[in-house]
Motif scaffolding. Structure first.
Motif, PDB file in Angstrom:
ATOM      1  N   GLY A  59     -11.181   1.471  -4.481  1.00  6.49           N
ATOM      2  CA  GLY A  59     -11.962   0.884  -5.572  1.00  6.49           C
ATOM      3  C   GLY A  59     -11.643  -0.570  -5.848  1.00  6.49           C
ATOM      4  N   VAL A  60     -10.701  -1.160  -5.096  1.00 11.19           N
ATOM      5  CA  VAL A  60     -10.325  -2.564  -5.317  1.00 11.19           C
ATOM      6  C   VAL A  60     -11.464  -3.480  -4.854  1.00 11.19           C
ATOM      7  CG1 VAL A  60      -8.731  -4.397  -4.656  1.00 11.19           C
ATOM      8  CG2 VAL A  60      -7.867  -2.100  -5.124  1.00 11.19           C
ATOM      9  N   PRO A  61     -11.851  -4.434  -5.690  1.00 11.41           N
ATOM     10  CA  PRO A  61     -12.935  -5.353  -5.297  1.00 11.41           C
ATOM     11  C   PRO A  61     -12.462  -6.373  -4.252  1.00 11.41           C
ATOM     12  CG  PRO A  61     -12.084  -5.957  -7.451  1.00 11.41           C
ATOM     13  CD  PRO A  61     -11.392  -4.679  -7.065  1.00 11.41           C
ATOM     14  N   MET A  62     -12.619  -6.051  -3.011  1.00 11.70           N
ATOM     15  CA  MET A  62     -12.270  -6.953  -1.914  1.00 11.70           C
ATOM     16  C   MET A  62     -13.211  -6.658  -0.748  1.00 11.70           C
ATOM     17  SD  MET A  62      -8.836  -5.239  -0.181  1.00 11.70           S
ATOM     18  CE  MET A  62      -7.792  -5.448  -1.613  1.00 11.70           C
ATOM     19  N   PRO A  63     -13.287  -7.522   0.236  1.00 12.42           N
ATOM     20  CA  PRO A  63     -14.156  -7.259   1.389  1.00 12.42           C
ATOM     21  C   PRO A  63     -13.850  -5.900   2.003  1.00 12.42           C
ATOM     22  CG  PRO A  63     -13.382  -9.507   1.458  1.00 12.42           C
ATOM     23  CD  PRO A  63     -12.659  -8.851   0.322  1.00 12.42           C
ATOM     24  N   TRP A  64     -14.922  -5.239   2.498  1.00 11.37           N
ATOM     25  CA  TRP A  64     -14.788  -3.866   3.017  1.00 11.37           C
ATOM     26  C   TRP A  64     -13.737  -3.784   4.116  1.00 11.37           C
ATOM     27  CZ3 TRP A  64     -15.482  -1.508   7.758  1.00 11.37           C
ATOM     28  CH2 TRP A  64     -15.555  -0.107   7.745  1.00 11.37           C
ATOM     29  N   THR A  65     -13.701  -4.780   5.010  1.00 11.49           N
ATOM     30  CA  THR A  65     -12.747  -4.748   6.122  1.00 11.49           C
ATOM     31  C   THR A  65     -11.313  -4.783   5.617  1.00 11.49           C
ATOM     32  OG1 THR A  65     -14.346  -5.890   7.537  1.00 11.49           O
ATOM     33  CG2 THR A  65     -12.042  -5.874   8.269  1.00 11.49           C
ATOM     34  N   LEU A  66     -11.037  -5.658   4.653  1.00 14.18           N
ATOM     35  CA  LEU A  66      -9.686  -5.743   4.095  1.00 14.18           C
ATOM     36  C   LEU A  66      -9.315  -4.456   3.364  1.00 14.18           C
ATOM     37  CD1 LEU A  66      -9.574  -9.406   2.715  1.00 14.18           C
ATOM     38  CD2 LEU A  66      -8.468  -8.487   4.772  1.00 14.18           C
ATOM     39  N   ARG A  67     -10.303  -3.893   2.687  1.00 17.89           N
ATOM     40  CA  ARG A  67     -10.057  -2.658   1.950  1.00 17.89           C
ATOM     41  C   ARG A  67      -9.665  -1.536   2.920  1.00 17.89           C
ATOM     42  NH1 ARG A  67     -15.113  -0.829  -1.083  1.00 17.89           N
ATOM     43  NH2 ARG A  67     -15.024  -3.025  -1.681  1.00 17.89           N
ATOM     44  N   MET A  68     -10.373  -1.416   4.053  1.00 16.71           N
ATOM     45  CA  MET A  68     -10.070  -0.385   5.030  1.00 16.71           C
ATOM     46  C   MET A  68      -8.717  -0.626   5.702  1.00 16.71           C
ATOM     47  SD  MET A  68     -12.337   1.963   4.924  1.00 16.71           S
ATOM     48  CE  MET A  68     -12.260   1.659   3.143  1.00 16.71           C
ATOM     49  N   LEU A  69      -8.397  -1.911   5.948  1.00 15.26           N
ATOM     50  CA  LEU A  69      -7.098  -2.229   6.542  1.00 15.26           C
ATOM     51  C   LEU A  69      -5.962  -1.853   5.591  1.00 15.26           C
ATOM     52  CD1 LEU A  69      -7.802  -5.677   8.244  1.00 15.26           C
ATOM     53  CD2 LEU A  69      -7.252  -3.517   9.391  1.00 15.26           C
ATOM     54  N   ALA A  70      -6.147  -2.157   4.303  1.00 15.74           N
ATOM     55  CA  ALA A  70      -5.124  -1.807   3.304  1.00 15.74           C
ATOM     56  C   ALA A  70      -4.975  -0.294   3.209  1.00 15.74           C
ATOM     57  CB  ALA A  70      -5.498  -2.395   1.950  1.00 15.74           C
ATOM     58  N   PHE A  71      -6.115   0.410   3.210  1.00 12.96           N
ATOM     59  CA  PHE A  71      -6.085   1.873   3.139  1.00 12.96           C
ATOM     60  C   PHE A  71      -5.351   2.453   4.347  1.00 12.96           C
ATOM     61  CE2 PHE A  71      -7.715   6.102   4.010  1.00 12.96           C
ATOM     62  CZ  PHE A  71      -7.734   6.692   2.768  1.00 12.96           C
ATOM     63  N   ALA A  72      -5.697   1.957   5.542  1.00 14.13           N
ATOM     64  CA  ALA A  72      -5.071   2.476   6.761  1.00 14.13           C
ATOM     65  C   ALA A  72      -3.578   2.182   6.788  1.00 14.13           C
ATOM     66  CB  ALA A  72      -5.746   1.870   7.989  1.00 14.13           C
ATOM     67  N   GLY A  73      -3.191   0.999   6.319  1.00 15.40           N
ATOM     68  CA  GLY A  73      -1.774   0.635   6.309  1.00 15.40           C
ATOM     69  C   GLY A  73      -0.965   1.514   5.375  1.00 15.40           C
ATOM     70  N   ILE A  74      -1.515   1.746   4.175  1.00 13.82           N
ATOM     71  CA  ILE A  74      -0.811   2.583   3.195  1.00 13.82           C
ATOM     72  C   ILE A  74      -0.786   4.034   3.667  1.00 13.82           C
ATOM     73  CG2 ILE A  74      -0.863   3.456   0.829  1.00 13.82           C
ATOM     74  CD1 ILE A  74      -2.145   0.745   0.049  1.00 13.82           C
ATOM     75  N   ALA A  75      -1.874   4.499   4.293  1.00 19.88           N
ATOM     76  CA  ALA A  75      -1.924   5.870   4.789  1.00 19.88           C
ATOM     77  C   ALA A  75      -0.937   6.088   5.925  1.00 19.88           C
ATOM     78  CB  ALA A  75      -3.342   6.203   5.251  1.00 19.88           C
ATOM     79  N   ALA A  76      -0.774   5.077   6.778  1.00 22.13           N
ATOM     80  CA  ALA A  76       0.100   5.220   7.947  1.00 22.13           C
ATOM     81  C   ALA A  76       1.575   4.997   7.629  1.00 22.13           C
ATOM     82  CB  ALA A  76      -0.334   4.236   9.036  1.00 22.13           C
ATOM     83  N   ALA A  77       1.878   4.348   6.514  1.00 22.00           N
ATOM     84  CA  ALA A  77       3.264   3.960   6.220  1.00 22.00           C
ATOM     85  C   ALA A  77       4.241   5.140   6.248  1.00 22.00           C
ATOM     86  CB  ALA A  77       3.322   3.237   4.881  1.00 22.00           C
ATOM     87  N   PRO A  78       3.948   6.272   5.583  1.00 23.81           N
ATOM     88  CA  PRO A  78       4.905   7.391   5.634  1.00 23.81           C
ATOM     89  C   PRO A  78       5.114   7.942   7.044  1.00 23.81           C
ATOM     90  CG  PRO A  78       3.329   7.692   3.853  1.00 23.81           C
ATOM     91  CD  PRO A  78       2.812   6.586   4.701  1.00 23.81           C
ATOM     92  N   VAL A  79       4.053   7.982   7.844  1.00 22.87           N
ATOM     93  CA  VAL A  79       4.171   8.493   9.206  1.00 22.87           C
ATOM     94  C   VAL A  79       5.060   7.576  10.037  1.00 22.87           C
ATOM     95  CG1 VAL A  79       2.913   9.134  11.294  1.00 22.87           C
ATOM     96  CG2 VAL A  79       1.890   9.553   9.049  1.00 22.87           C
ATOM     97  N   VAL A  80       4.853   6.269   9.890  1.00 19.32           N
ATOM     98  CA  VAL A  80       5.667   5.304  10.628  1.00 19.32           C
ATOM     99  C   VAL A  80       7.136   5.421  10.223  1.00 19.32           C
ATOM    100  CG1 VAL A  80       6.104   2.842  11.007  1.00 19.32           C
ATOM    101  CG2 VAL A  80       3.755   3.711  10.967  1.00 19.32           C
ATOM    102  N   LEU A  81       7.387   5.542   8.921  1.00 27.10           N
ATOM    103  CA  LEU A  81       8.764   5.664   8.437  1.00 27.10           C
ATOM    104  C   LEU A  81       9.431   6.926   8.981  1.00 27.10           C
ATOM    105  CD1 LEU A  81      11.094   4.782   6.589  1.00 27.10           C
ATOM    106  CD2 LEU A  81       9.978   6.027   4.723  1.00 27.10           C
ATOM    107  N   MET A  82       8.713   8.048   8.955  1.00 28.13           N
ATOM    108  CA  MET A  82       9.298   9.295   9.438  1.00 28.13           C
ATOM    109  C   MET A  82       9.483   9.279  10.954  1.00 28.13           C
ATOM    110  SD  MET A  82      10.120  11.012   6.882  1.00 28.13           S
ATOM    111  CE  MET A  82      10.575  12.519   7.723  1.00 28.13           C
ATOM    112  N   ALA A  83       8.584   8.615  11.658  1.00 27.26           N
ATOM    113  CA  ALA A  83       8.742   8.500  13.118  1.00 27.26           C
ATOM    114  C   ALA A  83      10.009   7.738  13.453  1.00 27.26           C
ATOM    115  CB  ALA A  83       7.524   7.808  13.721  1.00 27.26           C
ATOM    116  N   TRP A  84      10.311   6.724  12.650  1.00 24.51           N
ATOM    117  CA  TRP A  84      11.545   5.950  12.858  1.00 24.51           C
ATOM    118  C   TRP A  84      12.771   6.796  12.531  1.00 24.51           C
ATOM    119  CZ3 TRP A  84      15.085   4.286   9.030  1.00 24.51           C
ATOM    120  CH2 TRP A  84      16.086   3.444   9.505  1.00 24.51           C
ATOM    121  N   ARG A  85      12.701   7.584  11.467  1.00 20.50           N
ATOM    122  CA  ARG A  85      13.844   8.399  11.062  1.00 20.50           C
ATOM    123  C   ARG A  85      14.082   9.562  12.021  1.00 20.50           C
ATOM    124  NH1 ARG A  85      14.050  10.279   4.974  1.00 20.50           N
ATOM    125  NH2 ARG A  85      15.953  11.177   5.868  1.00 20.50           N
TER     126      ARG A  85
END
Length: 345
Positions: free
Chosen positions: A274-300
């Protein structure tokens, strides 16, 4: 059926009741019953099978032995918490041991546990070391990786996987296990006991062999969602609300903070959309936040496969937490409707 506050019907004092809780355990029930009978033979007592409407030969096989057999009157009441309470409701022992239908009692534990409790009247329950027979199962591997302190010898905060309990302490706590719980029933009992000043202990002595059940990881998650096993923590929280042990529940469950964090993570993901920003940036932010826990656990964990499963499991458990919190509950102290199939008295 005796009322819940009148244990058993025997006029003869009973030292130990071993309650075997079972559902479709025809492969293991004979070994469980025979080991329980051998155990009580050394200390005096009884064996009670609490069956949750098995559809296999569990009851038929157990009926060949001199034990009491009781069964739920309604199959729709099946859950992890109802079996122990059903067996307790029909037991007479001064001490009560809960044994799963896929376990076997080991000789020597009960005499040592009784001696320990006799010497330590402040102790409400005593467990032993669990000998796992299925060491390749997901449950066993996960338990080893977590290094659970309450499975080690010494004073513990709960007795997962069974234990010997003092009936007088259980009566103070109100009931043995909450009939509403689909998991966490041992933890719930432990918190109610601790709130009343009782202690729990685990001996450095083998108490049971556990054969366990196994399934592919994602299939197991789906099974636990369908059976509501995954809702247990939310159900415990709901049951504890307004009770003296609520503070203990909130502070003693390490995974509760994790599941609340997952719920927060979901809210952040929704908010980003719902953040007012360009659609591409919004999807990149969503994907980054969604992937963060997986990346952290893969490292651990040094494994992408284990990391993905961990995060998926967190999501299932977080959803189960909410589902359990929102589920209405029956009065935990009410007698469980049951059928007495066999009485040795």
């Amino acid at each position: 059926m005796p009322p819940p506050d009148t244990p058993g019907t025997s006029a003869v004092p009973c030292r130990v009741s071993i309650v075997i809780k079972a559902l479709n355990e025809e492969k293991r029930i004979v070994a469980a019953v025979e080991s329980a009978l051998a155990a009580v033979r050394r200390v005096g007592g009884e064996v009670v099978l609490a069956d949750s409407c098995s559809s296999d030969r569990t009851v038929a096989l157990a009926s060949a032995y001199p034990i009491r057999i009781v069964q739920l009157a309604r199959a729709d009441e099946r859950c992890c918490g109802v079996g122990p309470q059903l067996g307790y409701q029909h037991s007479a022992g001064e001490f009560v041991y809960i044994l799963d239908g896929d376990m076997e009692m080991l000789p020597g534990f009960l005499p040592e546990a009784l001696a320990f409790m006799q010497a330590h009247p402040e102790v409400a329950g005593v467990g032993g070391q669990v000998v796992e027979m299925n060491t390749s199962s997901l449950e066993y591997v996960a338990r080893v990786e977590r290094g659970l302190g309450h499975m080690q010898a010494g004073q513990v905060d709960r007795l997962d996987m069974g234990g010997l309990y003092r009936r007088a302490a259980v009566e103070q706590a109100g009931y043995f296990s909450d009939r509403n719980l689909h998991s966490y029933e041992e933890f719930d009992l432990a918190m109610r006991l601790h709130a009343r000043g009782w202690k729990l202990w685990r001996l450095a002595l083998d108490s049971v062999r556990h054969h366990g059940h196994d399934a592919p990881p994602y299939q197991l998650l789906m099974r636990r969602w369908r059976s509501r096993y995954i809702c247990g923590l939310g159900e415990v929280l709901r049951a504890a609300w307004g009770e003296s042990h609520l503070g203990l529940v909130l502070t003693k469950v390490r995974e509760l903070r994790l599941y609340v964090a997952v719920l927060g993570w979901w809210l952040v993901l929704v908010a980003v959309l719902g953040v007012p920003m360009p659609w591409t940036l919004r999807m990149l932010a969503f994907a980054g936040i969604a992937a963060a826990p997986v990346v952290l656990m893969a490292w651990r964990k040094r494994s992408a496969r284990k990391a993905v499963f961990s995060v998926v499991s967190w999501c299932f458990n977080a959803a189960g937490l909410v589902r359990g919190l929102l589920t209405p509950q029956r009065p935990a102290r009410a007698a469980i409707d049951s059928i007495e199939i066999r009485n040795t008295l």
